[in-house]
Design an enzyme around this catalytic site. Structure first.
Site, PDB file in Angstrom:
ATOM      1  N   ASP A 156       8.057  77.165  45.573  1.00 39.25           N
ATOM      2  CA  ASP A 156       6.862  77.066  44.726  1.00 39.25           C
ATOM      3  C   ASP A 156       7.244  76.255  43.495  1.00 39.25           C
ATOM      4  OD1 ASP A 156       4.279  77.632  43.614  1.00 39.25           O
ATOM      5  OD2 ASP A 156       5.154  79.220  42.402  1.00 39.25           O
ATOM      6  N   SER A 157       6.241  75.873  42.718  1.00 41.77           N
ATOM      7  CA  SER A 157       6.506  75.204  41.445  1.00 41.77           C
ATOM      8  C   SER A 157       7.341  76.095  40.522  1.00 41.77           C
ATOM      9  CB  SER A 157       5.183  74.887  40.754  1.00 41.77           C
ATOM     10  OG  SER A 157       4.483  76.091  40.483  1.00 41.77           O
ATOM     11  N   CYS A 179       2.810  77.568  47.646  1.00 40.52           N
ATOM     12  CA  CYS A 179       2.147  76.943  46.499  1.00 40.52           C
ATOM     13  C   CYS A 179       0.920  76.202  47.020  1.00 40.52           C
ATOM     14  CB  CYS A 179       3.120  75.972  45.840  1.00 40.52           C
ATOM     15  SG  CYS A 179       2.413  75.033  44.477  1.00 40.52           S
ATOM     16  N   GLU A 221       4.592  82.244  34.543  1.00 43.21           N
ATOM     17  CA  GLU A 221       5.903  81.592  34.481  1.00 43.21           C
ATOM     18  C   GLU A 221       6.721  82.150  33.311  1.00 43.21           C
ATOM     19  OE1 GLU A 221       8.233  79.164  36.555  1.00 43.21           O
ATOM     20  OE2 GLU A 221       6.246  79.748  37.183  1.00 43.21           O
ATOM     21  N   CYS A 278      -4.057  80.327  43.729  1.00 44.11           N
ATOM     22  CA  CYS A 278      -2.765  79.874  43.192  1.00 44.11           C
ATOM     23  C   CYS A 278      -1.838  81.068  43.309  1.00 44.11           C
ATOM     24  CB  CYS A 278      -2.929  79.452  41.732  1.00 44.11           C
ATOM     25  SG  CYS A 278      -1.353  79.251  40.849  1.00 44.11           S
ATOM     26  N   HIS A 335       0.601  82.091  41.694  1.00 41.62           N
ATOM     27  CA  HIS A 335       0.973  82.810  40.465  1.00 41.62           C
ATOM     28  C   HIS A 335      -0.018  83.941  40.149  1.00 41.62           C
ATOM     29  CE1 HIS A 335       3.574  79.347  39.755  1.00 41.62           C
ATOM     30  NE2 HIS A 335       4.066  79.920  38.672  1.00 41.62           N
TER      31      HIS A 335
HETATM   32  N1  DGL Z   1       1.696  78.422  42.267  1.00 43.18           N
HETATM   33  C1  DGL Z   1       1.053  77.193  42.405  1.00 43.18           C
HETATM   34  C2  DGL Z   1      -0.145  77.231  43.329  1.00 43.18           C
HETATM   35  O1  DGL Z   1      -0.210  78.065  44.196  1.00 43.18           O
HETATM   36  C3  DGL Z   1       0.838  76.243  41.291  1.00 43.18           C
HETATM   37  C4  DGL Z   1       0.917  76.650  39.887  1.00 43.18           C
HETATM   38  C5  DGL Z   1       1.309  75.469  39.042  1.00 43.18           C
HETATM   39  O2  DGL Z   1       2.492  75.173  39.049  1.00 43.18           O
HETATM   40  O3  DGL Z   1       0.414  74.853  38.416  1.00 43.18           O
HETATM   41  O4  DGL Z   1      -1.011  76.402  43.246  1.00 43.18           O
END
Ligand code: DGL
Length: 262
Positions: free
Chosen positions: A11-12, A74, A152, A184, A186
């Protein structure tokens, strides 16, 4: 490729742990390698070309460590890079996308809200998903700049995520959305806060269980499920600052992890 080779997940940043924890629960014998690209998070603020380059580099890294399958945990990287990853690499690549289909099946008010990054809601993949599954309801897509960043930094319940969420949820609730899709990875870590803000009448959908199920089915079909026996190991890597990232990741997972630098 051996059955006990690891499953790669990336993931990011820390958000993909919402997917990893489901995989861990469903597939206890798999060894899992997780890459948090925290040095470049949030992807919501990066260009599509950059996200594509990072996704390729991280997939190469996971392959060098023997990954038998890669899970792109992600939504943003899935939208930006999954077609290229599948073209370029010789192993199964599993992505994640906003759960529009189940949300449309579930809504009673006929209005569904999607919380995601700007890249995800503007992507061709999202437009295609809407076209295929979104026609039976009004689907309102809400980009949420800054929200992934709160997770984050380990801010799950404070003022900053609350103010952002109030702003992003208001237009959806004003239109009577009764089903919310967490688009997302997160955002599932903000579920308790979101529940408090929207109340019990609104359903919240997190697609990570569907991804874990899909992964199991793919591994089973390819006869690549890990042997039953000892529990699978775990390895964690980050491109960000290892100490604070390990603290946030340990808190999100509920157990202490060791983090290596990518
Ligand atoms: N966790 C990521 C997603 O599912 C992206 C969050 C990000 O880095 O902007 O889209």
């Amino acid at each position: 490729m051996g059955n006990n080779n690891p499953v790669g997940v990336f993931d990011s940043g820390v958000g993909g742990l919402s997917v990893l924890r489901r995989i861990r629960a469903d597939l206890p014998h798999e060894t899992l390698l997780y890459v948090a690209d925290s040095g470049h998070a949030p992807y919501g603020g990066q260009t599509l070309e950059f996200i594509l380059r990072r996704s390729v580099a991280i997939t190469e890294f996971l392959l060098e460590r023997g990954a038998k399958v890669v899970v792109v945990a992600c939504n943003t990287a899935t939208a930006a890079a999954i077609a290229q990853l599948r073209r370029q690499f010789d192993i199964p690549v599993i992505g994640i996308e906003p759960a529009i289909k189940p949300a449309v099946a579930m809504t009673r008010s006929g209005v569904v809200g999607i919380l995601a990054t700007g890249h995800t809601v503007r992507s061709a993949k999202f437009a295609d998903l809407l076209d295929r599954h979104g026609r039976q309801a009004r689907v309102l897509a809400q980009p949420c700049p800054g929200l992934a960043d709160c997770v984050e930094q380990g801010e799950l319940g404070g003022l900053r995520p609350r103010i952002l969420l109030e702003r992003y949820l208001a237009p959806l609730l004003a239109e009577d959305a009764d089903t919310l899709v967490l688009g997302c990875t997160h955002y599932p870590f903000l579920t308790p806060l979101i529940e408090r803000l929207v109340g019990p009448e609104v359903s919240i959908l997190d697609p990570s269980a569907a991804v874990a199920r899909h992964l199991r089915n793919r591994l089973e079909a390819l006869d690549l499920l890990a042997d039953r026996g000892a529990p699978g190991g775990e390895g964690y890597f980050t491109s960000g600052a290892p100490v604070p990232t390990a603290q946030v990741m340990s808190r999100l997972l509920g157990y202490s992890i060791t983090l290596d630098v990518l």
